[in-house]
Every structure is written in C-alpha cells, then in structure tokens.
Design an enzyme around this catalytic site. Structure first.
Site, PDB file in Angstrom:
ATOM      1  N   SER A  42       0.815  -1.219   0.000  1.00  0.00           N
ATOM      2  CA  SER A  42       0.000   0.000   0.000  1.00  0.00           C
ATOM      3  C   SER A  42       0.849   1.270   0.000  1.00  0.00           C
ATOM      4  O   SER A  42       0.323   2.343  -0.271  1.00  0.00           O
ATOM      5  CB  SER A  42      -0.911   0.009   1.225  1.00  0.00           C
ATOM      6  N   ASP A 333      -4.122   8.079   7.543  1.00  0.00           N
ATOM      7  CA  ASP A 333      -5.321   7.331   7.931  1.00  0.00           C
ATOM      8  C   ASP A 333      -5.080   6.356   9.080  1.00  0.00           C
ATOM      9  O   ASP A 333      -5.875   5.451   9.289  1.00  0.00           O
ATOM     10  CB  ASP A 333      -5.876   6.574   6.707  1.00  0.00           C
ATOM     11  N   HIS A 336      -1.031   4.741   7.021  1.00  0.00           N
ATOM     12  CA  HIS A 336      -0.269   5.228   5.869  1.00  0.00           C
ATOM     13  C   HIS A 336       0.120   6.693   6.034  1.00  0.00           C
ATOM     14  O   HIS A 336      -0.709   7.506   6.457  1.00  0.00           O
ATOM     15  CB  HIS A 336      -1.100   5.051   4.596  1.00  0.00           C
TER      16      HIS A 336
END
Ligand SMILES: *[C@@H]1O[C@H](CO)[C@@H](O)[C@H](O)[C@H]1NC(C)=O
Ligand SMILES: *[C@@H]1O[C@H](CO)[C@@H](O)[C@H](O)[C@H]1NC(C)=O
Ligand SMILES: *[C@@H]1O[C@H](CO)[C@@H](O)[C@H](O)[C@H]1NC(C)=O
Length: 367
Positions: A42, A333, A336
């Site tokens: 991610s 978030d 991240h």
C-alpha cells in the site's frame, strides 16, 4: 572550411559518439531511466487494489477524501496525495508510471508499470499456512507473475525494456510482520520470518538481473511503531515499551531496524556478486524517523496523529472526520503516511542522506 577543423575535432566527435553508446543518447550507461517498474504494497500502490476489488467490494481507498491533497480525487493511492514512487518518477521525468491493472495496451506503459498492490506481502500463501495465518495474499510472487506476463506482451515491441529501467522493489515485507503481530503471533516467531522475507527480495533481485535489469532501489521498512493504529492496538502501561524521545513503540521500531539491517547486508552481498548493477538501499525508516525525532521541522507538528478517520469511522467511510491541513500530520489514515511525509522520504532517498551507497538521483547523471 571543414578540413581546417583538424584531427582533434574529429577525435572529439568520435569520442562523444562513443559515449552516447549504441542506442539513443538518453539511455547511455545506467543513467537517465526510460521507465520504472515497481513492486510493493500500500505504500506504493497507485490503483491496482482498488481496480481489482472494485466490483466485489468497493474499497475505502477508492473513496474520498483519499487523493484530496494532490489529485483532487481518489486514485487508489492509500494517502491524501503522491507517494514516494510518484516523487521519484517526477524527478526522472517519468510522471505516471501506470498501475498494471489500469493500463490495457503496451502504449499505456511507456514510462513503465507499477505492480504494487495494497495488502501485499513478500512471502506467498504457502509460507503463511501453518503459521496461524491462513491468508492468500497478493504476494511478491503474484506481482512477478504479472510482471513476466507484461514482459512477454512488451517483447514484441522492444526486447530491451529492462536495461535502461529503474526497478523499485518495495517497500514490501512490512505486511508479513504487521499481519502476524496483529494476529497475536509472538514477537520471536515473527522475528523468524525475517530471513525468508529478505531471501524473497534477494531472489527477486537475482531473477530481475537475469532478465536484464541493471538498476534497483530497494527500500527498508517504515517505523510502524510510530503509526497511530499500532500505537493504539499495542498500547502498553509499561513506559519501557516507548521511546522517550519520540513516543513511538520501541519494540516495533526495533523490529523494523532488525529487518533493515539484515536486508542491507544482503544487498551488500548482491552488489559484490553483480558489480555492473546499481543497487541503492533506500532508508525510508531513517528518513521518516527524522520527522519523529524533530517534530515541527518541515511543518509536520502532529507526528503521532492521523488526519483522516478514527477508531469508529475509518478514513474513506461515509462521514469520516478529516483534519484541516494534512501536511501537518505524520499519518494520513492511521497506517499510511501523508503526502508531506512521503515527500520527505523521497527527498532523502533521491538527494541523500537516506540512500546508500549513493543518492538515487546521482544514479542518473544529468545529460
Ligand atoms: C498523471 O495522473 C494524474 C492523476 O491521475 C493526472 O491528473 C495527470 O494529468 C497525469 N499526468 C500526465 C503527465 O499524464
Ligand atoms: C511460494 O514461495 C516459496 C518460497 O519462496 C516458493 O518455493 C514457491 O514456489 C512459491 N509458490 C508460488 C506459487 O509462487
Ligand atoms: C469518530 O468520527 C465520527 C465521525 O466524524 C464522530 O462522530 C465520532 O465522534 C468520532 N469518534 C471518536 C471516538 O472520536
């Protein structure tokens, strides 16, 4: 009169042609990459996960306010804007390295392709089976499977796409550990994953070199012990669990440091075996720690807080709370980083000091 130019002129002309090499000028030596191929999780996905999962189960990563700072709309990046890979592509003049699940024709991939996907691990499902982790991840093997298929598709057009490419291999491997910690697997057992994760990365470097790759950036893990989600999940009453200077979880960051040491040693060996290949270790950890060690430098004051979402309403879910200025937050978030943090990491890797043996931008001498 041209014949008066003399033999030194012709010699100089011959030498400059020789320096340009046999291909076109821009691709001489290792410098000035024509494209980027990237792999990861991610921290590097620019749209693959959201694309693949959209029909079955729309992902919050594909919903506002993801993408709000830079693109102005969700792009499938797990942040408010650009990631390290975007800043690197920008530096090399290769904006928009297309996510492999987004492009369709070879012409969509003129600047390379991004195989990174949210939730990816370095190891594949058979490694995790029997370790209390029944998962079928988008592993590095999955990404290499896509990569080999992509190479076959490109081979018809250009047989030499890897020789002047930069391969960005990672960050990947963080999820192998984070998933295990989150399932309550004891730390010593997770520590035993490190050699397998590092060997998976090394084997992938070897395979790509065998296919013709000549330049790599391999990042280490981030200090996830400073991420709001893990600070909450592994909250402790023992002051000894925290680094007094930063407030981060010492054991979690110590784990990342261990992985990073093993990885950099392995990369040293690969450099000795392949002296004609550039392998830059990208110290994402050190670059990000420079923010936690000196909050407020560069305007990032809310180092241990997340800008978007909370425990009850996650970022990207309808009605989630969002801060006013993401550029002052360490986390977007909960897990991240914000674009502001990614920019600090990219700068440290491209221009030093967070890259070894040399800053990534130096591997592409100005033409
Ligand atoms: C790159 O992608 C972004 C986001 O999708 C878009 O806004 C931008 O116009 C693209 N740039 C180029 C050079 O294609
Ligand atoms: C899974 O990983 C192991 C160890 O790296 C490897 O031997 C095996 O071939 C991999 N399986 C697949 C399906 O890629
Ligand atoms: C989480 O965010 C929601 C939506 O903004 C808000 O209603 C709720 O009070 C917040 N919860 C906590 C624990 O902060």
């Amino acid at each position: 009169m041209w014949w008066l130019l003399g033999r030194h002129f012709w010699l100089a002309l011959a030498v400059s042609y020789a320096l340009l090499g046999t291909g076109n000028g821009a691709s001489s030596a290792l410098g000035c990459y024509s494209r980027i191929f990237s792999f990861g999780d991610s921290l590097t996905d620019t749209g693959n996960y959201v694309r693949l999962t959209a029909k079955k189960n729309p992902s919050p990563y594909g919903a506002p306010p993801y993408g709000t700072t830079f693109f102005g709309h969700p792009t499938g990046r797990a942040s408010d804007g650009r990631l390290v890979i975007d800043f690197i592509a920008q530096e090399f003049g290769l904006a928009n390295v297309t996510a492999i699940q987004e492009g369709t024709a070879p012409s969509d991939f003129q600047h390379g392709a991004n195989f990174a996907i949210i939730s990816a691990t370095a190891n594949n499902g058979s490694f995790f089976a029997g370790k209390g982790m029944d998962i079928t991840p988008f592993s590095l093997d999955t990404q290499m499977f896509w990569f080999r298929a992509h190479m076959q598709q490109l081979a018809a057009q250009n047989s030499n796409v890897l020789s002047d490419a930069l391969v960005a291999l990672g960050e990947i491997g963080g999820n192998d550990y984070n998933f295990a910690f989150s399932r309550g697997i004891p730390r010593e057992k997770v520590r035993a994953f490190v050699p397998a994760v590092v060997e998976k990365l090394a084997a992938t470097v070897e395979e790509l070199i065998g296919m013709g790759a000549r330049a790599f950036m391999v990042p280490g893990n981030l200090p996830f012990g400073c991420a709001p989600l893990y600070l909450r999940r592994f909250r402790s009453n023992s002051a000894g669990d925290y680094d007094p200077a930063t407030g981060c979880l010492s054991w979690f960051n110590g784990f990342a440091e261990h992985h990073n040491r093993v990885l950099s040693k392995r990369l040293d060996q690969l450099r000795l075996l392949h002296p004609d290949v550039t392998i830059v270790y990208a110290d994402w950890y050190g670059a990000m720690m420079s923010i936690f060690q000196d909050p407020g430098r560069l305007g990032i004051t809310n180092t241990l807080l997340s800008c978007c979402g909370n425990q009850s309403v996650a970022c990207g879910k309808p009605g989630c709370a969002v801060c006013n200025d993401p550029s002052t937050y360490g986390s977007w978030d909960g897990t991240h980083p914000t674009e502001a943090v990614y920019k600090v990491i990219a700068d440290g890797v491209l221009h030093g000091p967070h890259a070894s043996p040399l800053p990534l931008a130096k591997t592409c001498p100005p033409s």
